[in-house]
Structure formats: C-alpha cells, structure tokens
Design a protein around this motif. Structure first.
Motif: not given
Length: 136
Positions: A67-74, A92-104
């Motif tokens: 999962v990653y944040l999208t306009e739908w999420s916002l 956060y989930a232990p394995v979260f590939p989109e973490r850095q982009a999400t935190e931004a």
C-alpha cells in the motif's frame, strides 16, 4: 481495557475502547490496495456508527503490504475528519516498502493530524497526550 467490537472482516477488526474513548483498528495478514481501501471504508463506516476523535491504527500484525498513499487516501482522510477524527496514530507494518514516501506525506497532514510509529506503545502514549476540545 473494555473493547467493544464495532465491525470486522477478514484482515481487519475495529473496536471502541470505552476507557480511552478511541477506536482501535487491528489490521492482520497481507494487504494490497484493494483490501486496504476496503478496510478504510470499513473504518469510515465505524466512525459513523461510533464516532471517535482518536484512532489507534495498528498495522503491526500485517505480514506484508504493498500500500501507498494516493489521492484516494487523502480524500478518505478528509472524510474521516468530517466524521469526527482529529488524531490518527498509525503503527506501521513491519514490512512496509512505501514507508519513506508515506512519511514524506504524513508529516504535512493536519486535518486530521496523523503521526506514524514503529510500535504500539509509542503510538498509544502519543495518542493519550493529544487533547480534543469539547464539542469537536
């Protein structure tokens, strides 16, 4: 701790904590964009059934997410704010590939305020410190 189950489906359960007056959302297993959207819509339904100004959004039991944040999420977050949400503590989930982009993105959200955490204890303590004005 007295939890009242509000809604549940495979991969997610949503409860209301009467002592703390917030919702606890427990995600489990594997989630992709479709299952995450379905879970988010369930969270919105739960907000309408049992409004709460605070949510502890626990992803620590997710084994994998794409999962990653999208306009739908916002847009969903804006709807949650309209329904009464003021503070969201996101573990956060232990394995979260989109973490850095999400935190931004998360750091700029203010309605509702979203804070991210690696563990439930820190999320819990942060949520406890957030003050909700009466009538909000």
């Amino acid at each position: 701790m007295q939890l009242e189950l509000i809604l549940e489906q495979p991969g997610i359960s949503i409860s209301y904590d009467h002592d703390l007056q917030w919702q606890y959302v427990n995600w489990q297993g594997v989630h992709d964009s479709a299952s995450s959207r379905q879970g988010c819509l369930l969270m919105l339904e739960a907000m309408r059934l049992r409004p709460a100004a605070k949510i502890l959004n626990d992803n620590s039991n997710i084994t994998y997410t794409s999962v990653y944040l999208t306009e739908w999420s916002l847009n969903w977050l804006r709807e949650m704010h309209t329904a009464g949400l003021r503070y969201l503590a996101w573990v956060y989930a232990p394995v979260f590939p989109e973490r850095q982009a999400t935190e931004a993105i998360v750091q700029y959200l203010s309605n509702p305020t979203v804070a991210s955490f690696d563990d439930v204890a820190n999320a819990y303590n942060w949520l406890l410190r957030q003050h909700v004005s009466p009538g909000v």
